[in-house]
Structure formats: structure tokens, C-alpha cells
Write a protein that holds these residues in place. Structure first.
Motif, PDB file in Angstrom:
ATOM      1  N   LYS B 311      49.546  43.001  51.966  1.00 16.17           N
ATOM      2  CA  LYS B 311      50.348  43.740  52.934  1.00 16.17           C
ATOM      3  C   LYS B 311      51.796  43.294  52.953  1.00 16.17           C
ATOM      4  O   LYS B 311      52.664  44.020  53.417  1.00 16.17           O
ATOM      5  CB  LYS B 311      49.741  43.588  54.334  1.00 16.17           C
ATOM      6  N   VAL B 312      52.031  42.057  52.504  1.00 17.31           N
ATOM      7  CA  VAL B 312      53.413  41.534  52.503  1.00 17.31           C
ATOM      8  C   VAL B 312      53.723  40.946  51.125  1.00 17.31           C
ATOM      9  O   VAL B 312      52.841  40.803  50.274  1.00 17.31           O
ATOM     10  CB  VAL B 312      53.608  40.451  53.592  1.00 17.31           C
ATOM     11  N   ALA B 313      54.983  40.554  50.941  1.00 15.42           N
ATOM     12  CA  ALA B 313      55.446  40.083  49.641  1.00 15.42           C
ATOM     13  C   ALA B 313      54.954  38.672  49.329  1.00 15.42           C
ATOM     14  O   ALA B 313      54.539  37.930  50.214  1.00 15.42           O
ATOM     15  CB  ALA B 313      56.977  40.103  49.606  1.00 15.42           C
ATOM     16  N   LYS B 314      55.009  38.327  48.031  1.00 16.01           N
ATOM     17  CA  LYS B 314      54.840  36.957  47.526  1.00 16.01           C
ATOM     18  C   LYS B 314      53.462  36.358  47.784  1.00 16.01           C
ATOM     19  O   LYS B 314      53.335  35.158  48.036  1.00 16.01           O
ATOM     20  CB  LYS B 314      55.924  36.032  48.111  1.00 16.01           C
ATOM     21  N   CYS B 315      52.452  37.167  47.767  1.00 14.77           N
ATOM     22  CA  CYS B 315      51.098  36.638  47.931  1.00 14.77           C
ATOM     23  C   CYS B 315      50.369  36.677  46.592  1.00 14.77           C
ATOM     24  O   CYS B 315      50.814  37.320  45.648  1.00 14.77           O
ATOM     25  CB  CYS B 315      50.316  37.450  48.954  1.00 14.77           C
ATOM     26  N   GLN B 316      49.264  35.985  46.580  1.00 17.71           N
ATOM     27  CA  GLN B 316      48.531  35.873  45.331  1.00 17.71           C
ATOM     28  C   GLN B 316      47.046  36.107  45.571  1.00 17.71           C
ATOM     29  O   GLN B 316      46.477  35.547  46.509  1.00 17.71           O
ATOM     30  CB  GLN B 316      48.748  34.451  44.803  1.00 17.71           C
ATOM     31  N   SER B 317      46.415  36.919  44.732  1.00 16.80           N
ATOM     32  CA  SER B 317      44.958  37.052  44.806  1.00 16.80           C
ATOM     33  C   SER B 317      44.378  36.892  43.408  1.00 16.80           C
ATOM     34  O   SER B 317      44.945  37.370  42.431  1.00 16.80           O
ATOM     35  CB  SER B 317      44.558  38.394  45.421  1.00 16.80           C
ATOM     36  N   ASP B 318      43.280  36.192  43.344  1.00 21.83           N
ATOM     37  CA  ASP B 318      42.663  35.871  42.068  1.00 21.83           C
ATOM     38  C   ASP B 318      41.165  36.107  42.212  1.00 21.83           C
ATOM     39  O   ASP B 318      40.477  35.374  42.914  1.00 21.83           O
ATOM     40  CB  ASP B 318      42.973  34.397  41.743  1.00 21.83           C
ATOM     41  N   GLU B 319      40.691  37.143  41.569  1.00 23.26           N
ATOM     42  CA  GLU B 319      39.297  37.546  41.742  1.00 23.26           C
ATOM     43  C   GLU B 319      38.550  37.485  40.417  1.00 23.26           C
ATOM     44  O   GLU B 319      39.037  37.977  39.398  1.00 23.26           O
ATOM     45  CB  GLU B 319      39.251  38.981  42.281  1.00 23.26           C
ATOM     46  N   PHE B 320      37.377  36.886  40.441  1.00 21.02           N
ATOM     47  CA  PHE B 320      36.603  36.741  39.210  1.00 21.02           C
ATOM     48  C   PHE B 320      35.113  36.800  39.555  1.00 21.02           C
ATOM     49  O   PHE B 320      34.599  35.925  40.225  1.00 21.02           O
ATOM     50  CB  PHE B 320      36.970  35.407  38.545  1.00 21.02           C
ATOM     51  N   TYR B 321      34.452  37.848  39.144  1.00 19.84           N
ATOM     52  CA  TYR B 321      33.011  38.001  39.404  1.00 19.84           C
ATOM     53  C   TYR B 321      32.272  38.105  38.080  1.00 19.84           C
ATOM     54  O   TYR B 321      32.705  38.800  37.172  1.00 19.84           O
ATOM     55  CB  TYR B 321      32.736  39.266  40.225  1.00 19.84           C
ATOM     56  N   LYS B 322      31.149  37.400  38.004  1.00 19.21           N
ATOM     57  CA  LYS B 322      30.317  37.483  36.812  1.00 19.21           C
ATOM     58  C   LYS B 322      28.906  37.892  37.202  1.00 19.21           C
ATOM     59  O   LYS B 322      28.426  37.509  38.280  1.00 19.21           O
ATOM     60  CB  LYS B 322      30.250  36.118  36.124  1.00 19.21           C
ATOM     61  N   GLY B 323      28.243  38.617  36.321  1.00 17.78           N
ATOM     62  CA  GLY B 323      26.886  39.049  36.627  1.00 17.78           C
ATOM     63  C   GLY B 323      25.971  39.009  35.418  1.00 17.78           C
ATOM     64  O   GLY B 323      26.401  39.242  34.288  1.00 17.78           O
ATOM     65  N   ILE B 324      24.710  38.686  35.680  1.00 18.82           N
ATOM     66  CA  ILE B 324      23.668  38.785  34.658  1.00 18.82           C
ATOM     67  C   ILE B 324      22.648  39.786  35.186  1.00 18.82           C
ATOM     68  O   ILE B 324      22.152  39.641  36.307  1.00 18.82           O
ATOM     69  CB  ILE B 324      23.001  37.421  34.399  1.00 18.82           C
TER      70      ILE B 324
END
Lengths: 254, 444
Positions: B311-324
Motif C-alpha cells: 500500500k505504501v512505498a519501499k516495502c518488500q515481500s518475498d514469497e516462496f511456496y513449494k508443493g509435492i
């Protein structure tokens, strides 16, 4: 004693004939170098010997210690003492080098009815072999080849070779992409591991590695066939003439 | 309030319950709570049970819920089996700091918390005074609420409120242990967890769900989390539920300036699971890293819907999903990234990797990006494949047989996520559960 005998081996990949009648015999204690231009079938030969899938054997046979090698799955070949140092070693995130080697060595020892190592013994063996290729022991706890430089990957191949102590080791362009220091380390590793009971097939594009590992025989592969065999002098001639010459004229006359 | 209802549909079951609580003369809810329940009920009736036509439920068929005769009966007496389950889990924890819930009910006699600088309240909605933070959390109804989170708001009677005051680093992790067990009746359970981490404070929280049922249990959980300026939360959600458990979770995390969320969602459940994780980056320099691992076995269904909004500037999101995905299981990954117009200098990464082991397994993976700002770094990728052939050959060429090689690689694929969990007790527990679930050979 004869270790490996390849007779008239013809192999297709996706309907293209890549190996077109290879004959080669390797005895215990020997080092054979196989040289040839790109696309001559060098890596295919290495992969077929190690048991990679996806190759169609059209004709011929391969005998190893009296066994029909082509009928054995890759892991049994390894358990029987065949080792391939990969041209492009595979990265395996999540499996540490230590766990990888422990699994491999213990599987092989079980197959040979030998006692498996306990954790302490094993760690000592690994540390000793890591020294041989001048690898810091911290690499043992890193994932297999993950984030390794080209040189580190090749050193790791020689480390694995040292761990598994094969009877027949095939080095598939292990020298490619190596700087002079890494080349020396790899060559020292091989030289210290060779003995009268094992044999090496060294596949290379360049003569360079053969300054460090002196071969007993040099074979020139072109278009899926060994067109000339000789001693280490042949590699020097090849370096001088170049592959273009051999492609056009075939045999080099000393 | 005890009654058995046959095949009248889930909406009707909720409606009857709603009438019951609001019209009964002994209803003791505060007017503000009654108002929230009313609003939720109206929204639930308006939306109805989601169908496949709803984009957010495209791959997730919940119509089977209409065919299960659920009862309102609360089964919260502890059976010997449940007692054993709880004790075996507690024994595995090196730091004895936990709150235990059974079929949604808080069990004080089993719980043990040793923290001075933290406020933990087992709130009851029918009490005559509630912390304003609890009421405001219940008031947050919006368009991310589904039938099931609304149902939770209507049905829930109590919950847990954890409040970490300013400048407190709570180093001892808190474990919320949710055990579900029903022998005969098809029951509905609801849990509500509200967490507030005040400025510059830190909390390690584990939410563990385990079930062992002979009949169906429909469980809804809503977790509402606020990270104030400079706050940090490490959150592990570990779901290991049986084939008779139907779980819907909704986790909302609001991140203020310079706050930091690290969360892992591990789903080994064999029943039906739908997780909604909504991350709102509302303060500059806030960071969210959310990883996940799901293993589909037998006929399990696992759906992870994530939504991160910059919603605002200068943020960071790091998403990593794994599935078997094995057997006849069906898994869904839907990851939405929204970067609003104000959110310049956003860094947003998303990756979803799947190994499909069986011809009968299904994986639907869908990344969604909505980017309205122009100065952002965003990347996403989704893969579905088998165990890499080159890697299998590499291991085989070292004398490892094919079965062991596949084992090693499959385990490595999953361990990659498990090893990133902050809590070592749970890394061990989850790793050993993984080995059991996938029938992996123990490799030493």
C-alpha cells in the motif's frame, strides 16, 4: 588384466548415429585419453558407459570385468566400480555433500558386503579426501554443487572420485573451464589415486591436461569412430595440427 | 442448543445457530458484538456458500459441505486419546511454553506459559467487558472475508488475545496447540486468535493443528495480527490434520512502518484445507517473507491463497511456496500481489514450485500481479514438474539406487523450506512427520 572391452559400439540419440563402431580395450593400471573435436561423440561415450538413459544401442557390446555392462543399471555400474566425473555436475539443493557421500559410500559398501562406516570414521575419511583436492571442509555441509564455481564443481567431482575409489574412472572434459591452479589440483588428485588395479579414461578437447596426467594411450575420436590411436606424442601432434586437419585428412603421420 | 440436523445445507445450519444465539433471552453478548455478528450474518447470507464461478474459489469445490449433517454440539471433554495426543506433542518441545485447545476450547489445565512481559487473555465474547483491541479486530469486516471467516465470526464464542507491550523481545516461543478429535458426531469448531505486537517488540509464535477424527470436523480459524512500528513476528502455521478434517483458515497481517513478518505455512493435512493469508504492507520499509510447503497425499485437498498488498512505498515481500502432489490429491496455489499506485520502490518476489508425483494428482497454480506503480521490482514464477532426471542420474552414478535417489531428492525439495523455519524443535518435528507422510526411507 582386461577391465573394459568395447566392441563395435554403435549408439543413436534421437535417431542420429552418434557412435559409429567404437572399439577400445582398457586394462588395469592404464590411462587412456580420448580426444576429438566437438560433436565427435566423446561425451556420448562417457554417458553410455556410465548408464545414462536416452541412448539407443544399435550394435556392439561393452564388457566390464566380464559382465555385460550395457545390461546394468547406472547405480549397479557405480557399485561395480565405474565412476563418471561429469562435464556439468548437477546442483542438488537440500542435500549436503556429506550426506550425499555418506549415502553413496555406504550403499556401495553394503553392495560389496563391507561394514558401513560409523559417523566419526566417515568424517575423518571425508576430511582426508577433501584435503587431496584442497577443499575447505566447510564445503561438506553445503548443498551438493549449489552455488559452486566451475572450478569448485570439478574439484568436487574429484573429491567424490577419491571417496568412491572406483576401478574405472571416466573424466568427461573435467579440464574444461578450469584455471591453471584448479587444473593442477584436479591432476594431482588423479595422479595420487591411480594405481596398478584401476584405470582412467580421460576425455578432453585439449592437450593441456595431458601435461599433468600422462596417458599411456591417446585415441582420436571423429564422427563417432576412433580413427587413430597412439601414445602421448599423438596428443602433441594433434595440438599442432588441429582438429580441422584431422577432419579433412584423417590420420596424422608422425 | 444441542440438536442434530440432517442434510439441510451449511447456510441453514449457520442460520439456525444464529437465530438461536440472538433470539435466546439469555444471550449475554455486548451490543457491539451482537452488531458484528449481525453484519457478518447478513454478508454470509448475501454471499452464500462459494461456487466455482467465484474467481477466488475457481478450483475449490465446497458444495460437499452441504451434504454433511453437522451438529452444534460442543465436544470438549478430554478423551484418553486426546490426552495422549496433547502430552506427546508437549513432550517434543524443548521450551515448555504453550496454550492448548481442544475442539476449539482453551484448556487451561494443560497450558503453561512463563512470560512476564506479555498479556495473554482467553477472552469470552459473552463477558461484559472486552479489550478495545479485540472489538476492533472483530470489526474488520471487508471484501476479503469469505463465507468461512464470516461463519467463524458468527459462531465463535471465545478466543485468544496476545498483546506484547512496547520494546519487548519475547525470546521464548509461544506454541498454540489445537487438537481436534471427534469420535461420532460431525462437529463445527471455531478458533480466533488476535495478536498485537507493540512498537519494537518481537514474538515467536507457532500455531499447530493436529486432528484425529472418526467423524467429520469442520474447523474455521481466523488469525488477526497487527505489527506496529518496528515490530517483528516469526509465525509458523503447521497443519497436520487427518482425512476427516475440513479446515478453513484466514490469517490477516497488518504491517506498520519498519515491521517485519517471517512466516511459514506447512500443510501435511490429509483432509480438506483452505488457507487464506492476507498481508498488508501499510508502513514504509516493512518487510514480509512468507514461505510455504504443502504435501498432497491420498485424496487430500490443499488450497493456499495468498494476497499481499503493497500500500505504501519501499516495502518488500518475498514469497516462496513449494508443493509435492502425490496419489489422487489436489493442490491449489494462488498468489496475488497488488502494488498500489503510491507503492513506488516496491520489491515483490513470488515463486511456486511443484513436484507432481502421480498421474491422478492435480495442481492448479496461479500467480496474479496487479501493479499500479511504475518504479517497482516484481518477479514471479511457477513450475510444475517431476523429480529432475539429471539429478536422479547424478545420484545413481554414485551408486545410489533409483528408489533411494528419488527419496533423497524429494526430501531435499521439502527440506529446503523446512530448514528455513526459525524454531528448531519444529524443524525436527516436521522433518520426522515428512518422512512418515511420504514413506521416505530414513537416510543416515
Amino acid at each position: 588384466m582386461s577391465l573394459l572391452k568395447i566392441e563395435n559400439l554403435k549408439v543413436k540419440v534421437e535417431n542420429n548415429l552418434i557412435l559409429n563402431g567404437i572399439n577400445l580395450e582398457v586394462n588395469e593400471g592404464e590411462i587412456h585419453a580420448i580426444m576429438g573435436p566437438n560433436g565427435s561423440g566423446k561425451s556420448t561415450l562417457a554417458s553410455v558407459l556410465a548408464g545414462k538413459e536416452g541412448y539407443e544401442i544399435v550394435e556392439g557390446s561393452v564388457w566390464y570385468k566380464g559382465m555385460n555392462l550395457l545390461e546394468l543399471p547406472a547405480d549397479i555400474r557405480a557399485k561395480e566400480g565405474i565412476f563418471l566425473a561429469f562435464q556439468y555436475p548437477v546442483e542438488i539443493p537440500g542435500v549436503t555433500n556429506a550426506n550425499f557421500m555418506k549415502t553413496a559410500v555406504n550403499e556401495i559398501r553394503k553392495y560389496r558386503n563391507l561394514e558401513t562406516y560409523d559417523a566419526m570414521e566417515f568424517l575423518n575419511v571425508m576430511k582426508e579426501k577433501a584435503k587431496l583436492v584442497e577443499m575447505d571442509t566447510s564445503f561438506l555441509n553445503r548443498s551438493v554443487n549449489e552455488g559452486f564455481s566451475g572450478g569448485e564443481k570439478k574439484k568436487n567431482e574429484i573429491f567424490q572420485l577419491a571417496m568412491l575409489e572406483p576401478t574405472l574412472a571416466i573424466l568427461d572434459e573435467t579440464d574444461s573451464g578450469l584455471d591453471i591452479d584448479a587444473l593442477r589440483i584436479v591432476a594431482n588428485g588423479v595422479n595420487s589415486l591411480r594405481n596398478e588395479h584401476n584405470a582412467f579414461i580421460i576425455i578432453t578437447h585439449y592437450q593441456r591436461l595431458l601435461n599433468y596426467i600422462i596417458p599411456d594411450f591417446v585415441h582420436v575420436l571423429n564422427k563417432g569412430k576412433i580413427i587413430q590411436s597412439g601414445d602421448k606424442e599423438l596428443a602433441l601432434h594433434l595440438e599442432e595440427y588441429g582438429y580441422d586437419w584431422i577432419k579433412q585428412n584423417g590420420i596424422i603421420n608422425n | 442448543m444441542t440438536q442434530n440436523i440432517q442434510n439441510i445445507g451449511l447456510t441453514e445450519i449457520v442460520a439456525r445457530y444464529y437465530d438461536d444465539i440472538l433470539e435466546s433471552s439469555n444471550s449475554a453478548y455486548m451490543p457491539s458484538i451482537i452488531d458484528i455478528k449481525k453484519k457478518s450474518f447478513n454478508m454470509l447470507i448475501k454471499n452464500g456458500l462459494p461456487t466455482l464461478k467465484n474467481e477466488e474459489w475457481k478450483y475449490t469445490n465446497v458444495q460437499f459441505l452441504n451434504k454433511i449433517p453437522f451438529t452444534f454440539e460442543r465436544i470438549s471433554y478430554i478423551t484418553q486419546k486426546a490426552d495422549n495426543l496433547i502430552r506427546s506433542i508437549i513432550n517434543k518441545l524443548s521450551q515448555k511454553n504453550y496454550l492448548v485447545f481442544f475442539n476449539g476450547k482453551f484448556l487451561e489445565e494443560y497450558s503453561k506459559i512463563e512470560h512476564e512481559n506479555i498479556e495473554i487473555i482467553n477472552f469470552k465474547l459473552d463477558s461484559n467487558s472486552l479489550n478495545p483491541l479485540i472489538i476492533s479486530s472483530f470489526n474488520k469486516l471487508d471484501n476479503t472475508d469469505s463465507f468461512f471467516s464470516l461463519m467463524n465470526t458468527i459462531l465463535v464464542e471465545s478466543g485468544i488475545f496476545i498483546n506484547v507491550p512496547k520494546n519487548n523481545q519475547i525470546d521464548k516461543p509461544i506454541n498454540l496447540i489445537n487438537i481436534l478429535s471427534s469420535e461420532e458426531k460431525n462437529i463445527i469448531t471455531s478458533t480466533r486468535t488476535i495478536i498485537n505486537i507493540s512498537p519494537n517488540s518481537m514474538l515467536d509464535l507457532i500455531i499447530y493443528n493436529y486432528s484425529d477424527n472418526k467423524s467429520s470436523v469442520l474447523n474455521t480459524a481466523v488469525n488477526d495480527i497487527s505489527l506496529n512500528e518496528g515490530a517483528q513476528l516469526n509465525l509458523l502455521l503447521y497443519q497436520n490434520e487427518d482425512k476427516n478434517t475440513i479446515t478453513f483458515t484466514k490469517t490477516n497481517v497488518n504491517l506498520e512502518k519498519e515491521s517485519n513478518l517471517i512466516t511459514d505455512t506447512i500443510t501435511f493435512s490429509r483432509g480438506f484445507t483452505r488457507n487464506d493469508l492476507n498481508v498488508n504492507l501499510t508502513g514504509e520499509f516493512s518487510k514480509a517473507r512468507f514461505y510455504g510447503l504443502y504435501i498432497g497425499k491420498d485424496k487430500s485437498f490443499i488450497d493456499n491463497h495468498t494476497r499481499v498488498e503493497h500500500k505504501v512505498a519501499k516495502c518488500q515481500s518475498d514469497e516462496f511456496y513449494k508443493g509435492i502432489i502425490d496419489d489422487s490429491s489436489h493442490c491449489v496455489f494462488n498468489g496475488k500481489i497488488i502494488v498500489s499506485q503510491e507503492a513506488q520502490k516496491t520489491n515483490a518476489y513470488q515463486s511456486n514450485k511443484n513436484i507432481l508425483l502421480s498421474e491422478n494428482g492435480i495442481i492448479n497454480t496461479k500467480p496474479q500481479l496487479e501493479i499500479y506503480a511504475d518504479d517497482v521490482k516484481c518477479s514471479h514464477g511457477a513450475t510444475v514438474g517431476n523429480i529432475e532426471k539429471d539429478a536422479i542420474f547424478y545420484l545413481k552414478s554414485r551408486g545410489i539406487d533409483e528408489f533411494t535417489a528419488k527419496n533423497l531428492l524429494l526430501k531435499a525439495f521439502a527440506i529446503d523450506i523446512i530448514n528455513k523455519i526459525h524454531n528448531q524443535d519444529w524443524v525436527g518435528i516436521i522433518e520426522s512427520d515428512l518422512v512418515k507422510l511420504l514413506n521416505l526411507k530414513e537416510i543416515n
